[in-house]
Motif scaffolding. Structure first.
Motif, PDB file in Angstrom:
ATOM      1  N   ALA A  17       0.809  -1.214   0.000  1.00  0.00           N
ATOM      2  CA  ALA A  17       0.000   0.000   0.000  1.00  0.00           C
ATOM      3  C   ALA A  17       0.840   1.260   0.000  1.00  0.00           C
ATOM      4  CB  ALA A  17      -0.936   0.002   1.214  1.00  0.00           C
ATOM      5  N   ALA A  18       2.087   1.174   0.501  1.00  0.00           N
ATOM      6  CA  ALA A  18       2.948   2.349   0.572  1.00  0.00           C
ATOM      7  C   ALA A  18       3.350   2.843  -0.809  1.00  0.00           C
ATOM      8  CB  ALA A  18       4.195   2.034   1.398  1.00  0.00           C
ATOM      9  N   GLN A  19       3.197   2.039  -1.856  1.00  0.00           N
ATOM     10  CA  GLN A  19       3.645   2.405  -3.183  1.00  0.00           C
ATOM     11  C   GLN A  19       2.522   2.966  -4.053  1.00  0.00           C
ATOM     12  OE1 GLN A  19       5.961  -0.714  -5.013  1.00  0.00           O
ATOM     13  NE2 GLN A  19       6.699  -1.443  -3.059  1.00  0.00           N
ATOM     14  N   ASP A  20       1.343   3.157  -3.540  1.00  0.00           N
ATOM     15  CA  ASP A  20       0.211   3.546  -4.363  1.00  0.00           C
ATOM     16  C   ASP A  20       0.025   5.043  -4.470  1.00  0.00           C
ATOM     17  OD1 ASP A  20      -0.808   0.882  -5.094  1.00  0.00           O
ATOM     18  OD2 ASP A  20      -0.988   0.680  -2.944  1.00  0.00           O
ATOM     19  N   CYS A  21       0.857   5.822  -3.813  1.00  0.00           N
ATOM     20  CA  CYS A  21       0.847   7.270  -3.948  1.00  0.00           C
ATOM     21  C   CYS A  21       2.199   7.720  -4.489  1.00  0.00           C
ATOM     22  CB  CYS A  21       0.575   7.945  -2.606  1.00  0.00           C
ATOM     23  SG  CYS A  21      -1.084   7.640  -1.950  1.00  0.00           S
ATOM     24  N   VAL A  33      -0.446  11.874  -6.581  1.00  0.00           N
ATOM     25  CA  VAL A  33      -1.513  11.069  -7.174  1.00  0.00           C
ATOM     26  C   VAL A  33      -1.535   9.718  -6.473  1.00  0.00           C
ATOM     27  CG1 VAL A  33      -2.396   9.968  -9.268  1.00  0.00           C
ATOM     28  CG2 VAL A  33      -1.264  12.208  -9.410  1.00  0.00           C
ATOM     29  N   CYS A  34      -2.668   9.365  -5.912  1.00  0.00           N
ATOM     30  CA  CYS A  34      -2.848   8.063  -5.261  1.00  0.00           C
ATOM     31  C   CYS A  34      -3.836   7.250  -6.094  1.00  0.00           C
ATOM     32  CB  CYS A  34      -3.386   8.233  -3.842  1.00  0.00           C
ATOM     33  SG  CYS A  34      -2.247   9.077  -2.718  1.00  0.00           S
ATOM     34  N   THR A  35      -3.454   6.041  -6.454  1.00  0.00           N
ATOM     35  CA  THR A  35      -4.219   5.230  -7.390  1.00  0.00           C
ATOM     36  C   THR A  35      -4.756   3.987  -6.702  1.00  0.00           C
ATOM     37  OG1 THR A  35      -2.906   6.040  -9.242  1.00  0.00           O
ATOM     38  CG2 THR A  35      -4.101   3.967  -9.575  1.00  0.00           C
ATOM     39  N   ALA A  36      -6.040   3.700  -6.947  1.00  0.00           N
ATOM     40  CA  ALA A  36      -6.701   2.567  -6.305  1.00  0.00           C
ATOM     41  C   ALA A  36      -7.400   1.699  -7.344  1.00  0.00           C
ATOM     42  CB  ALA A  36      -7.695   3.043  -5.255  1.00  0.00           C
ATOM     43  N   PRO A  37      -6.762   0.616  -7.829  1.00  0.00           N
ATOM     44  CA  PRO A  37      -7.501  -0.364  -8.628  1.00  0.00           C
ATOM     45  C   PRO A  37      -8.524  -1.059  -7.723  1.00  0.00           C
ATOM     46  CG  PRO A  37      -5.102  -0.624  -8.849  1.00  0.00           C
ATOM     47  CD  PRO A  37      -5.347   0.267  -7.688  1.00  0.00           C
ATOM     48  N   LEU A  38      -9.776  -1.048  -8.130  1.00  0.00           N
ATOM     49  CA  LEU A  38     -10.829  -1.494  -7.220  1.00  0.00           C
ATOM     50  C   LEU A  38     -10.910  -3.002  -7.052  1.00  0.00           C
ATOM     51  CD1 LEU A  38     -13.608   1.099  -8.067  1.00  0.00           C
ATOM     52  CD2 LEU A  38     -11.956   1.118  -6.196  1.00  0.00           C
ATOM     53  N   ASP A  39     -10.128  -3.756  -7.815  1.00  0.00           N
ATOM     54  CA  ASP A  39     -10.038  -5.189  -7.537  1.00  0.00           C
ATOM     55  C   ASP A  39      -9.098  -5.473  -6.379  1.00  0.00           C
ATOM     56  OD1 ASP A  39      -7.700  -4.503  -8.844  1.00  0.00           O
ATOM     57  OD2 ASP A  39      -7.725  -6.209 -10.227  1.00  0.00           O
ATOM     58  N   GLU A  68      -6.532  -2.597   6.672  1.00  0.00           N
ATOM     59  CA  GLU A  68      -5.325  -1.801   6.451  1.00  0.00           C
ATOM     60  C   GLU A  68      -5.660  -0.596   5.568  1.00  0.00           C
ATOM     61  OE1 GLU A  68      -0.955  -2.063   4.230  1.00  0.00           O
ATOM     62  OE2 GLU A  68      -2.228  -3.845   4.359  1.00  0.00           O
ATOM     63  N   ILE A  69      -5.388   0.599   6.068  1.00  0.00           N
ATOM     64  CA  ILE A  69      -5.624   1.813   5.296  1.00  0.00           C
ATOM     65  C   ILE A  69      -4.438   2.061   4.379  1.00  0.00           C
ATOM     66  CG2 ILE A  69      -5.989   4.311   5.381  1.00  0.00           C
ATOM     67  CD1 ILE A  69      -7.345   3.935   8.086  1.00  0.00           C
ATOM     68  N   ALA A  70      -4.697   2.101   3.077  1.00  0.00           N
ATOM     69  CA  ALA A  70      -3.652   2.456   2.114  1.00  0.00           C
ATOM     70  C   ALA A  70      -3.442   3.964   2.109  1.00  0.00           C
ATOM     71  CB  ALA A  70      -4.022   1.959   0.722  1.00  0.00           C
ATOM     72  N   PHE A  71      -4.555   4.706   2.014  1.00  0.00           N
ATOM     73  CA  PHE A  71      -4.504   6.161   2.094  1.00  0.00           C
ATOM     74  C   PHE A  71      -5.920   6.679   2.325  1.00  0.00           C
ATOM     75  CE2 PHE A  71      -4.549   4.938  -2.392  1.00  0.00           C
ATOM     76  CZ  PHE A  71      -5.635   5.627  -2.902  1.00  0.00           C
ATOM     77  N   SER A 214      -7.877  20.728   1.982  1.00  0.00           N
ATOM     78  CA  SER A 214      -7.389  19.487   1.368  1.00  0.00           C
ATOM     79  C   SER A 214      -6.265  18.862   2.183  1.00  0.00           C
ATOM     80  CB  SER A 214      -6.901  19.775  -0.050  1.00  0.00           C
ATOM     81  OG  SER A 214      -7.953  20.266  -0.857  1.00  0.00           O
ATOM     82  N   ARG A 215      -6.427  17.548   2.421  1.00  0.00           N
ATOM     83  CA  ARG A 215      -5.458  16.831   3.260  1.00  0.00           C
ATOM     84  C   ARG A 215      -5.350  15.388   2.781  1.00  0.00           C
ATOM     85  NH1 ARG A 215      -7.883  17.557   9.097  1.00  0.00           N
ATOM     86  NH2 ARG A 215      -6.033  16.377   9.705  1.00  0.00           N
ATOM     87  N   LEU A 216      -4.164  14.808   2.943  1.00  0.00           N
ATOM     88  CA  LEU A 216      -3.898  13.429   2.538  1.00  0.00           C
ATOM     89  C   LEU A 216      -3.240  12.673   3.679  1.00  0.00           C
ATOM     90  CD1 LEU A 216      -3.733  11.201   0.308  1.00  0.00           C
ATOM     91  CD2 LEU A 216      -1.514  12.184  -0.313  1.00  0.00           C
ATOM     92  N   TYR A 217      -3.626  11.416   3.812  1.00  0.00           N
ATOM     93  CA  TYR A 217      -3.080  10.509   4.827  1.00  0.00           C
ATOM     94  C   TYR A 217      -2.552   9.275   4.120  1.00  0.00           C
ATOM     95  CZ  TYR A 217      -3.324   7.173   8.803  1.00  0.00           C
ATOM     96  OH  TYR A 217      -3.061   6.223   9.771  1.00  0.00           O
ATOM     97  N   VAL A 218      -1.250   9.019   4.244  1.00  0.00           N
ATOM     98  CA  VAL A 218      -0.632   7.819   3.659  1.00  0.00           C
ATOM     99  C   VAL A 218       0.238   7.185   4.746  1.00  0.00           C
ATOM    100  CG1 VAL A 218       0.609   6.848   1.695  1.00  0.00           C
ATOM    101  CG2 VAL A 218      -0.510   9.074   1.462  1.00  0.00           C
ATOM    102  N   PRO A 219      -0.320   6.287   5.554  1.00  0.00           N
ATOM    103  CA  PRO A 219       0.449   5.762   6.685  1.00  0.00           C
ATOM    104  C   PRO A 219       1.736   5.063   6.269  1.00  0.00           C
ATOM    105  CG  PRO A 219      -1.614   4.548   6.370  1.00  0.00           C
ATOM    106  CD  PRO A 219      -1.696   5.767   5.515  1.00  0.00           C
ATOM    107  N   GLY A 220       1.767   4.414   5.107  1.00  0.00           N
ATOM    108  CA  GLY A 220       2.980   3.734   4.661  1.00  0.00           C
ATOM    109  C   GLY A 220       4.112   4.667   4.301  1.00  0.00           C
ATOM    110  N   GLN A 221       3.791   5.952   4.113  1.00  0.00           N
ATOM    111  CA  GLN A 221       4.804   6.965   3.817  1.00  0.00           C
ATOM    112  C   GLN A 221       4.947   7.971   4.962  1.00  0.00           C
ATOM    113  OE1 GLN A 221       3.629   8.643   0.023  1.00  0.00           O
ATOM    114  NE2 GLN A 221       4.002   6.747  -1.076  1.00  0.00           N
ATOM    115  N   ASP A 222       4.342   7.653   6.104  1.00  0.00           N
ATOM    116  CA  ASP A 222       4.383   8.540   7.269  1.00  0.00           C
ATOM    117  C   ASP A 222       3.867   9.945   6.924  1.00  0.00           C
ATOM    118  OD1 ASP A 222       5.403   6.585   9.015  1.00  0.00           O
ATOM    119  OD2 ASP A 222       7.439   6.969   8.321  1.00  0.00           O
ATOM    120  N   ARG A 223       2.869  10.002   6.076  1.00  0.00           N
ATOM    121  CA  ARG A 223       2.271  11.298   5.719  1.00  0.00           C
ATOM    122  C   ARG A 223       0.889  11.402   6.346  1.00  0.00           C
ATOM    123  NH1 ARG A 223       1.568  14.313  -0.209  1.00  0.00           N
ATOM    124  NH2 ARG A 223       0.095  15.913   0.546  1.00  0.00           N
ATOM    125  N   ALA A 224       0.685  12.452   7.102  1.00  0.00           N
ATOM    126  CA  ALA A 224      -0.620  12.755   7.685  1.00  0.00           C
ATOM    127  C   ALA A 224      -0.729  14.277   7.734  1.00  0.00           C
ATOM    128  CB  ALA A 224      -0.778  12.147   9.068  1.00  0.00           C
TER     129      ALA A 224
END
Length: 239
Positions: A17-21, A33-39, A68-71, A214-224
């Motif tokens: 999940a850390a690689q999706d942003c 850009v954070c990408t989520a393939p829905l499958d 697990e939250i990806a973002f 506007s705010r983004l949360y990416v726990p795998g990148q320690d971004r909040a």
């Protein structure tokens, strides 16, 4: 000529999940850009905690989410009590109806639209089209303005506008299988953000979510990203 430079941000820990942003440079402006393939990912809207109080923050979202939250990011405009301004559907329940009239502010800059998730597909739909033939949505949020409508930019956007702000938005691939969430990492114009969705990501429909909040949360990148208490939150979890 549009210049797109993509840098994949790899984390030392946190799983796939850390690689999706990723960081994207578009028209000399910095975006994520954070990408989520829905499958592989589930997209949901969240407003309240189990006790009925507003979540308001990414920390509260994390406490209330077992998967697990990806973002995650702010998920649409809201009133002072943090209730959604327009259509809001969570877990199949409509909690606020659609608004189709013009009005003040960005929300009322028609055409506005709805981001709708139904199982492993998603759509961005102009609000009047949605109201005329409402699809079944597991989760939906209305916001405005539309950024891209059937491949065209919103008619009120100005290419050389000097009005810039932090902004975030959402767009869906034509097959409905992948969602792209975008946040600017510096102030940008509507036109700059819209052309990123259309020209860099190749999307035909995209929706503005909000501006200064506007705010983004990416726990795998320690971004909040810090900021004020939020209304609706878009949560993307690993299936």
């Amino acid at each position: 000529m549009i210049r797109l430079a993509v840098v994949i941000l790899l984390a030392l820990s946190g799983g796939a999940a850390a690689q999706d942003c990723r960081a994207v440079d578009h028209r000399d402006r910095a975006f994520t850009v954070c990408t989520a393939p829905l499958d592989a990912f589930a997209v949901a809207l969240r407003l309240d905690a189990a006790d009925g109080t507003r979540l308001g923050s990414f920390a509260a979202l994390a406490r209330e989410t077992e998967a697990e939250i990806a973002f995650a990011m702010n998920g649409g405009m809201y009133h002072p009590d943090r209730a959604p301004v327009g259509l809001y559907i969570e877990d199949g329940t409509e909690r606020r109806g659609i608004v189709t009239s013009a009005g003040p502010g960005n929300f009322g800059m028609l055409p506005n639209g709805v981001f709708c998730v139904a199982g492993a597909t998603a759509r961005v739909i102009e609000s009047h089209r949605f109201a005329a033939d409402p699809p079944a949505c597991d989760h939906a949020t209305q916001s405005g303005p539309m950024l891209v409508i059937d491949g065209a930019l919103h008619p009120r956007f100005i290419a050389d506008s000097e009005y810039r702000n932090l902004r975030n938005g959402v767009g869906v691939t034509p097959d409905g299988g992948t969602v792209h969430f975008v946040i600017s990492d510096e102030p940008v114009t509507f036109h700059e953000m819209a052309t990123l969705f259309r020209d860099a990501l190749g999307l035909r429909d995209a929706l503005y979510l909000d501006g200064s909040v506007s705010r983004l949360y990416v726990p795998g990148q320690d971004r909040a990203d810090p900021g004020r208490q939020m209304g609706p939150i878009l949560s993307v979890t690993v299936r």
